[in-house]
Scaffold this motif. Structure first.
Motif, PDB file in Angstrom:
ATOM      1  N   HIS A  49       3.315  21.121 -22.678  1.00  0.00           N
ATOM      2  CA  HIS A  49       3.283  22.129 -23.739  1.00  0.00           C
ATOM      3  C   HIS A  49       4.676  22.632 -24.100  1.00  0.00           C
ATOM      4  CE1 HIS A  49       4.047  25.733 -21.260  1.00  0.00           C
ATOM      5  NE2 HIS A  49       3.159  25.305 -20.378  1.00  0.00           N
ATOM      6  N   ALA A  50       4.758  23.292 -25.240  1.00  0.00           N
ATOM      7  CA  ALA A  50       6.011  23.823 -25.763  1.00  0.00           C
ATOM      8  C   ALA A  50       6.308  25.192 -25.164  1.00  0.00           C
ATOM      9  CB  ALA A  50       5.957  23.885 -27.285  1.00  0.00           C
ATOM     10  N   GLY A 146       5.709  17.730 -27.406  1.00  0.00           N
ATOM     11  CA  GLY A 146       6.477  18.127 -28.575  1.00  0.00           C
ATOM     12  C   GLY A 146       7.347  19.326 -28.256  1.00  0.00           C
ATOM     13  N   SER A 147       8.494  19.413 -28.895  1.00  0.00           N
ATOM     14  CA  SER A 147       9.435  20.515 -28.690  1.00  0.00           C
ATOM     15  C   SER A 147       9.808  20.594 -27.206  1.00  0.00           C
ATOM     16  CB  SER A 147       8.840  21.824 -29.210  1.00  0.00           C
ATOM     17  OG  SER A 147       9.784  22.868 -29.190  1.00  0.00           O
ATOM     18  N   SER A 172      11.668  16.776 -30.749  1.00  0.00           N
ATOM     19  CA  SER A 172      12.301  17.314 -29.546  1.00  0.00           C
ATOM     20  C   SER A 172      13.743  16.827 -29.442  1.00  0.00           C
ATOM     21  CB  SER A 172      11.485  16.913 -28.312  1.00  0.00           C
ATOM     22  OG  SER A 172      11.934  17.589 -27.167  1.00  0.00           O
ATOM     23  N   THR A 173      14.347  17.116 -28.306  1.00  0.00           N
ATOM     24  CA  THR A 173      15.741  16.775 -28.068  1.00  0.00           C
ATOM     25  C   THR A 173      15.996  16.741 -26.570  1.00  0.00           C
ATOM     26  OG1 THR A 173      18.026  17.455 -28.515  1.00  0.00           O
ATOM     27  CG2 THR A 173      16.448  19.202 -28.125  1.00  0.00           C
ATOM     28  N   ALA A 174      17.067  16.070 -26.175  1.00  0.00           N
ATOM     29  CA  ALA A 174      17.445  16.057 -24.764  1.00  0.00           C
ATOM     30  C   ALA A 174      18.180  17.327 -24.373  1.00  0.00           C
ATOM     31  CB  ALA A 174      18.315  14.837 -24.464  1.00  0.00           C
ATOM     32  N   ARG A 175      18.861  17.944 -25.340  1.00  0.00           N
ATOM     33  CA  ARG A 175      19.587  19.190 -25.057  1.00  0.00           C
ATOM     34  C   ARG A 175      19.706  19.998 -26.332  1.00  0.00           C
ATOM     35  NH1 ARG A 175      23.449  15.183 -24.367  1.00  0.00           N
ATOM     36  NH2 ARG A 175      23.344  15.485 -22.118  1.00  0.00           N
ATOM     37  N   HIS A 176      19.882  21.295 -26.170  1.00  0.00           N
ATOM     38  CA  HIS A 176      19.965  22.198 -27.308  1.00  0.00           C
ATOM     39  C   HIS A 176      21.348  22.188 -27.952  1.00  0.00           C
ATOM     40  CE1 HIS A 176      16.359  25.175 -26.919  1.00  0.00           C
ATOM     41  NE2 HIS A 176      16.039  24.034 -27.486  1.00  0.00           N
TER      42      HIS A 176
END
Length: 287
Positions: A49-50, A146-147, A172-176
């Motif tokens: 979950h997000a 997701g996210s 999503s992404t591996a890092r912000h």
């Protein structure tokens, strides 16, 4: 602030090591399952979950009563077909719907509050891997998220590559990025600036940092809509008045614009089902 939990809970039988070097003793993971596990455990799908999600992806939420957050995708004959797959969704470590987090009791019988250790996405996934071990699942058919759920799926693939045969990562992404971190910091500061936050020690108080948490949620929701999406959904349209009359400027600080009303609604509803300290810890983990 979330308190209700109607899910099964798995108590991790060993100390859970964290990236910070600390450990969580007796950590618990609340989870939901849908469908039947095959005799060889080959049909398991883990849905992560997000940020503000929970384990109730295809069943009613115990606090709000709303349908599961991914009910349209999970169920018999749906894209994630529970006639074929055994679907697992667990509340992450650090959250507030039954898994161990800041609102949980420490060994002294008092809530952890800000004594809870700072966690990472990988720590969350360590908890999920422990749950899979407890359920007797060596390898998932797939992990989906997701996210922030996608960040967990990526972490599972990178750190436990044999535990999932397939990885589906959505939005999503591996890092912000710096902007992601900045919006999260605005939200955290809003919570900590609320007098009711009381350095995180509000669990025994009637006053909760709901105002700060609502502002944090409002700031986050701005990032959930694209630059094109905001004018398309709201533009500068005025909100109809409470008496049903056509929208007009109040020449005050009511929610005159539809986008203001939307953000206030999202903020106020969120405080019913989420814990402010959990918001601090989970956003920090994402950063």
């Amino acid at each position: 602030m979330a308190t209700a939990n109607s899910s099964p809970v798995y108590r991790i039988p060993h100390p859970l090591p964290l990236d910070s070097g600390q450990v969580l003793d007796g950590a618990e993971i609340a989870y939901e399952t849908y469908g039947m596990l095959a005799p060889d455990a080959s049909n398991a799908v883990l849905v992560c979950h997000a940020l503000t999600g929970d384990q109730y992806l295809a069943s009613p939420h115990p606090i709000t009563g709303k349908p599961g957050w991914w009910e349209r995708m999970v169920g018999p004959g749906k894209p994630i077909d529970t006639d074929r797959h055994f679907v697992i969704c667990a509340n992450v470590i650090g959250s507030c719907l039954g898994s161990t987090g800041p609102a949980s009791l420490d060994a002294d019988g008092e809530p952890y509050a800000m004594r809870f250790p700072v966690i990472t996405i990988r720590d969350m996934v360590r908890g999920l891997v422990a749950l899979l071990d407890g359920l007797g699942i060596d390898q998932l058919h797939a992990v989906v998220g997701g996210s922030m759920g996608g960040m967990q799926a990526l972490s599972l693939a990178a750190n436990w590559p044999t535990r999932a045969a397939r990885v589906l990562v959505i939005a999503s992404t591996a890092r912000h990025s710096a902007q992601n971190i900045a919006f999260h910091e605005v939200g955290r500061q809003a919570i900590m600036a609320d007098p009711a936050w009381a350095e995180g020690n509000y669990y025994d108080s009637d006053a909760k940092p709901d105002n700060g948490l609502a502002v944090a949620r409002m700031a986050a929701h701005i990032t959930y809509l694209s630059e094109a999406g905001l004018p398309e959904n709201f533009g500068r349209r005025l909100q109809d008045r409470p008496d049903g009359s056509k929208g007009a400027k109040s020449f005050g600080f009511d929610a005159d614009f539809q986008v203001e009303s939307y953000l206030r609604y999202q903020g106020s509803g969120f405080t019913r089902r989420f814990d402010a300290n959990s918001y601090l810890y989970i956003t920090r983990a994402m950063d």
